[in-house]
Design a protein around this motif. Structure first.
Motif, PDB file in Angstrom:
ATOM      1  N   ALA A  66      15.934   1.415   0.631  1.00 42.03           N
ATOM      2  CA  ALA A  66      17.143   2.210   0.466  1.00 42.03           C
ATOM      3  C   ALA A  66      16.846   3.640   0.016  1.00 42.03           C
ATOM      4  O   ALA A  66      17.711   4.531   0.149  1.00 42.03           O
ATOM      5  N   THR A  67      15.636   3.882  -0.511  1.00 44.44           N
ATOM      6  CA  THR A  67      15.316   5.250  -0.938  1.00 44.44           C
ATOM      7  C   THR A  67      15.297   6.231   0.247  1.00 44.44           C
ATOM      8  O   THR A  67      15.367   7.449   0.046  1.00 44.44           O
ATOM      9  N   LEU A  68      15.234   5.731   1.463  1.00 46.37           N
ATOM     10  CA  LEU A  68      15.238   6.608   2.630  1.00 46.37           C
ATOM     11  C   LEU A  68      16.557   7.380   2.753  1.00 46.37           C
ATOM     12  O   LEU A  68      16.623   8.414   3.424  1.00 46.37           O
ATOM     13  N   THR A  69      17.600   6.872   2.084  1.00 47.59           N
ATOM     14  CA  THR A  69      18.899   7.550   2.141  1.00 47.59           C
ATOM     15  C   THR A  69      18.840   8.950   1.523  1.00 47.59           C
ATOM     16  O   THR A  69      19.564   9.851   1.944  1.00 47.59           O
ATOM     17  N   VAL A  70      17.975   9.149   0.539  1.00 45.85           N
ATOM     18  CA  VAL A  70      17.903  10.442  -0.159  1.00 45.85           C
ATOM     19  C   VAL A  70      16.729  11.290   0.342  1.00 45.85           C
ATOM     20  O   VAL A  70      16.242  12.165  -0.362  1.00 45.85           O
ATOM     21  N   ARG A  71      16.288  11.073   1.558  1.00 46.60           N
ATOM     22  CA  ARG A  71      15.101  11.765   2.064  1.00 46.60           C
ATOM     23  C   ARG A  71      15.307  13.285   2.147  1.00 46.60           C
ATOM     24  O   ARG A  71      14.376  14.053   1.932  1.00 46.60           O
ATOM     25  N   ARG A  72      16.506  13.750   2.456  1.00 43.33           N
ATOM     26  CA  ARG A  72      16.748  15.193   2.536  1.00 43.33           C
ATOM     27  C   ARG A  72      16.829  15.834   1.158  1.00 43.33           C
ATOM     28  O   ARG A  72      16.461  16.997   0.993  1.00 43.33           O
ATOM     29  N   ARG A  73      17.323  15.060   0.198  1.00 45.87           N
ATOM     30  CA  ARG A  73      17.489  15.587  -1.157  1.00 45.87           C
ATOM     31  C   ARG A  73      16.160  15.638  -1.898  1.00 45.87           C
ATOM     32  O   ARG A  73      15.842  16.641  -2.535  1.00 45.87           O
ATOM     33  N   TRP A  74      15.406  14.585  -1.848  1.00 48.05           N
ATOM     34  CA  TRP A  74      14.135  14.485  -2.565  1.00 48.05           C
ATOM     35  C   TRP A  74      13.046  13.962  -1.627  1.00 48.05           C
ATOM     36  O   TRP A  74      12.625  12.797  -1.731  1.00 48.05           O
ATOM     37  N   PRO A  75      12.552  14.730  -0.705  1.00 47.98           N
ATOM     38  CA  PRO A  75      11.551  14.234   0.251  1.00 47.98           C
ATOM     39  C   PRO A  75      10.237  13.838  -0.416  1.00 47.98           C
ATOM     40  O   PRO A  75       9.587  12.877   0.015  1.00 47.98           O
ATOM     41  N   ILE A  76       9.842  14.582  -1.446  1.00 47.34           N
ATOM     42  CA  ILE A  76       8.582  14.243  -2.117  1.00 47.34           C
ATOM     43  C   ILE A  76       8.686  12.883  -2.789  1.00 47.34           C
ATOM     44  O   ILE A  76       7.746  12.054  -2.742  1.00 47.34           O
ATOM     45  N   THR A  77       9.818  12.622  -3.419  1.00 50.35           N
ATOM     46  CA  THR A  77      10.014  11.331  -4.101  1.00 50.35           C
ATOM     47  C   THR A  77       9.928  10.175  -3.117  1.00 50.35           C
ATOM     48  O   THR A  77       9.295   9.135  -3.397  1.00 50.35           O
ATOM     49  N   VAL A  78      10.548  10.324  -1.951  1.00 57.16           N
ATOM     50  CA  VAL A  78      10.531   9.244  -0.958  1.00 57.16           C
ATOM     51  C   VAL A  78       9.106   8.997  -0.463  1.00 57.16           C
ATOM     52  O   VAL A  78       8.685   7.829  -0.286  1.00 57.16           O
ATOM     53  N   VAL A  79       8.321  10.062  -0.258  1.00 57.56           N
ATOM     54  CA  VAL A  79       6.931   9.889   0.181  1.00 57.56           C
ATOM     55  C   VAL A  79       6.117   9.187  -0.908  1.00 57.56           C
ATOM     56  O   VAL A  79       5.276   8.310  -0.621  1.00 57.56           O
ATOM     57  N   LEU A  80       6.352   9.561  -2.166  1.00 55.58           N
ATOM     58  CA  LEU A  80       5.620   8.905  -3.266  1.00 55.58           C
ATOM     59  C   LEU A  80       5.968   7.419  -3.355  1.00 55.58           C
ATOM     60  O   LEU A  80       5.096   6.569  -3.639  1.00 55.58           O
ATOM     61  N   VAL A  81       7.241   7.072  -3.134  1.00 54.69           N
ATOM     62  CA  VAL A  81       7.625   5.657  -3.126  1.00 54.69           C
ATOM     63  C   VAL A  81       6.904   4.927  -2.000  1.00 54.69           C
ATOM     64  O   VAL A  81       6.413   3.794  -2.174  1.00 54.69           O
ATOM     65  N   SER A  82       6.820   5.588  -0.818  1.00 52.02           N
ATOM     66  CA  SER A  82       6.113   4.971   0.307  1.00 52.02           C
ATOM     67  C   SER A  82       4.639   4.765  -0.012  1.00 52.02           C
ATOM     68  O   SER A  82       4.059   3.718   0.320  1.00 52.02           O
ATOM     69  N   LEU A  83       4.021   5.760  -0.667  1.00 61.28           N
ATOM     70  CA  LEU A  83       2.614   5.620  -1.048  1.00 61.28           C
ATOM     71  C   LEU A  83       2.424   4.490  -2.071  1.00 61.28           C
ATOM     72  O   LEU A  83       1.455   3.715  -2.012  1.00 61.28           O
ATOM     73  N   ALA A  84       3.355   4.402  -3.019  1.00 57.55           N
ATOM     74  CA  ALA A  84       3.220   3.389  -4.074  1.00 57.55           C
ATOM     75  C   ALA A  84       3.353   1.973  -3.537  1.00 57.55           C
ATOM     76  O   ALA A  84       2.740   1.032  -4.072  1.00 57.55           O
ATOM     77  N   THR A  85       4.154   1.799  -2.491  1.00 55.62           N
ATOM     78  CA  THR A  85       4.383   0.450  -1.960  1.00 55.62           C
ATOM     79  C   THR A  85       3.498   0.130  -0.766  1.00 55.62           C
ATOM     80  O   THR A  85       3.604  -0.954  -0.189  1.00 55.62           O
ATOM     81  N   SER A  86       2.622   1.094  -0.375  1.00 55.55           N
ATOM     82  CA  SER A  86       1.752   0.831   0.782  1.00 55.55           C
ATOM     83  C   SER A  86       0.807  -0.350   0.566  1.00 55.55           C
ATOM     84  O   SER A  86       0.536  -1.110   1.516  1.00 55.55           O
ATOM     85  N   PRO A  87       0.268  -0.625  -0.641  1.00 48.28           N
ATOM     86  CA  PRO A  87      -0.592  -1.806  -0.804  1.00 48.28           C
ATOM     87  C   PRO A  87       0.145  -3.120  -0.523  1.00 48.28           C
ATOM     88  O   PRO A  87      -0.484  -4.117  -0.130  1.00 48.28           O
ATOM     89  N   ALA A  88       1.464  -3.106  -0.693  1.00 50.68           N
ATOM     90  CA  ALA A  88       2.230  -4.320  -0.432  1.00 50.68           C
ATOM     91  C   ALA A  88       2.627  -4.444   1.027  1.00 50.68           C
ATOM     92  O   ALA A  88       3.293  -5.416   1.394  1.00 50.68           O
ATOM     93  N   ALA A  89       2.216  -3.497   1.854  1.00 48.60           N
ATOM     94  CA  ALA A  89       2.550  -3.499   3.282  1.00 48.60           C
ATOM     95  C   ALA A  89       4.056  -3.567   3.489  1.00 48.60           C
ATOM     96  O   ALA A  89       4.560  -4.321   4.315  1.00 48.60           O
ATOM     97  N   ILE A  90       4.747  -2.765   2.728  1.00 47.56           N
ATOM     98  CA  ILE A  90       6.210  -2.702   2.830  1.00 47.56           C
ATOM     99  C   ILE A  90       6.618  -1.278   3.223  1.00 47.56           C
ATOM    100  O   ILE A  90       6.127  -0.307   2.649  1.00 47.56           O
ATOM    101  N   GLY A  91       7.492  -1.156   4.203  1.00 50.26           N
ATOM    102  CA  GLY A  91       8.100   0.136   4.523  1.00 50.26           C
ATOM    103  C   GLY A  91       7.438   0.904   5.648  1.00 50.26           C
ATOM    104  O   GLY A  91       7.032   2.048   5.457  1.00 50.26           O
ATOM    105  N   PHE A  92       7.331   0.300   6.843  1.00 48.28           N
ATOM    106  CA  PHE A  92       6.801   1.023   8.001  1.00 48.28           C
ATOM    107  C   PHE A  92       7.738   2.184   8.370  1.00 48.28           C
ATOM    108  O   PHE A  92       7.308   3.337   8.508  1.00 48.28           O
ATOM    109  N   LEU A  93       9.033   1.881   8.545  1.00 46.55           N
ATOM    110  CA  LEU A  93      10.007   2.927   8.873  1.00 46.55           C
ATOM    111  C   LEU A  93      10.101   3.952   7.744  1.00 46.55           C
ATOM    112  O   LEU A  93      10.210   5.153   7.995  1.00 46.55           O
ATOM    113  N   LEU A  94      10.036   3.484   6.520  1.00 48.59           N
ATOM    114  CA  LEU A  94      10.098   4.387   5.364  1.00 48.59           C
ATOM    115  C   LEU A  94       8.958   5.391   5.401  1.00 48.59           C
ATOM    116  O   LEU A  94       9.166   6.599   5.194  1.00 48.59           O
TER     117      LEU A  94
END
Length: 436
Positions: A66-94
């Motif tokens: 759901a963090t993808l909803t705020v991608r225009r407002r906080w793009p850096i935050t969304v990328v950091l969330v994607s990096l943090a969850t990459s070990p869990a193999a979650i969020g291809f679209l994210l």
């Protein structure tokens, strides 16, 4: 985090919250829902691998997606969330959409490069760890496969985002330039209109002076001759007939000059619109367009009497009974047409004033050629004060018109009473361009 990605894809503020348009809000919410659904399923797999309850995995995945909803407002935050969850193999679209948004936003390029590099390394590491134990192949193949997948998931969204960001900035720059050019053209149009209006006022003033000089002088002589006819009609019919003939000649000359002036007025009306266009061209620096109508109009107005006709002018006043002497000093070359016309008109108006205000006075007209300038002086002695102005109304514009003519050419004009009780008009004009 600051709102560094708000301008990505937006041109205004017509949508809710931080979105520029309603369509952006719908798109981002839709992407957030899809990402939440995807991450929810992947959260179930992650929960099985870590022996956590499935509900925990679903909630974790939905929150991450759901963090993808705020991608225009906080793009850096969304990328950091994607990096943090990459070990869990979650969020291809994210991961893909967040990288694109980061590259297309106004985030500094060094931050975009750093986060893109971290995402590439994280994707490579995850793919290598998950592939090395499942594929029966050499380590080099696993490295190449992991590197290929990492580049394939990272480079396209980043490059496309950079392209879209550059394209948007280019369009904004072009729009700003277009707006600036429109404003400049508006200012030029206003200045051109002001110049055109000024040119029209100048032409009207100049034509008014011409008509005043023509009418005042001719009609003054006609009135003087008519008075002479009335005075001698009973005792000297021959002289009365001669004066009447002079009145007729003066009237015909006045009509001829009036027709010429009316023809110029009609020409002014016909070229009024081209004059406005020429003024606009002059404001924009286009000399070729500015030359034609204005030069034609100026030449039409400037056609008129010359210094060589002063002898005939003085002769008309003599014929009307004035005692007038013409004194010429030096020899003049051909002056510019406007200079010769102005010199003639000054003498003509001064003689007209002598007829009006100093009847019976002796008048001396002096003309001096001084190389690059020409001087003229009309001086009269004291006249018959009781007869002054009888039957010859004055609008009070004679001296004003003479002064305007002379000063417009950069000359010197002086007028005033003399010690002997008369009046003197003096003017000096620069010779200007030599004719011929």
């Amino acid at each position: 985090m600051t709102n560094t990605g708000e301008r990505e894809g937006g041109e205004g503020r017509a949508g809710p919250l931080w979105w520029g348009r309603r369509g952006q809000a719908v798109l981002d919410v839709g992407l957030g829902v899809l990402s939440a659904v995807e991450c929810g399923f992947e959260g179930v797999l992650f929960a099985r691998e870590t022996h956590l309850p499935a509900v925990v995995g679903v909630l974790f995945g939905v929150a991450v997606g759901a963090t993808l909803t705020v991608r225009r407002r906080w793009p850096i935050t969304v990328v950091l969330v994607s990096l943090a969850t990459s070990p869990a193999a979650i969020g291809f679209l994210l991961g893909v959409v967040s990288l694109y948004t980061l590259a297309a936003s106004e985030v500094p390029r060094r931050i975009t490069g750093l986060l893109s590099g971290l995402s590439l390394l994280a994707t490579f590491a995850v793919m290598y760890v998950r592939t090395v134990g499942d594929v029966e192949a050499s380590g080099a193949f696993v490295v190449m496969l992991s590197a290929f997948i990492a580049v394939a998931l990272t480079a396209p969204p980043v490059l496309y985002g950079l392209y879209q960001g550059a394209r948007r900035r280019l369009m904004e720059s072009l729009q700003e330039r277009a707006d600036s050019l429109e404003r400049e053209l508006g200012l030029l149009a206003e200045r051109a209109e002001e110049r055109a209006e000024w040119a029209r006022r100048e032409e009207r003033t100049r034509i008014a002076r011409e008509m005043h000089d023509v009418v005042a002088h001719r009609v003054s002589l006609m009135v003087v001759h008519a008075a002479a006819v009335q005075a001698v009609a009973s005792r000297d019919p021959e002289k009365a007939a001669k004066n009447a003939a002079l009145v007729g000649d003066m009237g015909r000359q006045a009509l001829t000059e009036l027709r010429e002036m009316l023809g110029v007025l009609r020409a002014v009306e016909k070229v009024e619109e081209p004059v406005a266009v020429a003024a606009a061209a002059a404001a924009a620096g286009v000399a070729g367009l500015a030359g034609g109508p204005v030069v034609a109009l100026a030449s039409a107005v400037e056609e008129g009497p010359t210094i060589g006709e002063l002898e005939a002018l003085v002769g008309q006043s003599r014929a009307a009974g004035m005692v007038v002497e013409l004194v010429v000093h030096g020899e003049g070359a051909g002056y510019a047409a406007v200079v010769e016309q102005t010199a003639y008109r000054v003498v003509q108006e001064a003689l007209t004033n002598c007829h009006k205000h100093a009847p019976g006075a002796e008048v001396v007209v002096r003309l001096a050629h001084r190389g690059d300038e020409v001087a003229m002086q009309v001086e009269n002695g004291p006249g018959d004060r009781e007869a002054a102005g009888a039957g010859l109304p004055s609008g009070g514009n004679g001296l004003v018109g003479m002064r305007e003519r002379v000063l417009a050419l950069g000359g010197v004009f002086v007028s005033g009473p003399t010690d002997a009780g008369g009046f003197r008009v003096s003017a000096v004009l620069p010779g200007g361009v030599v004719a011929g």
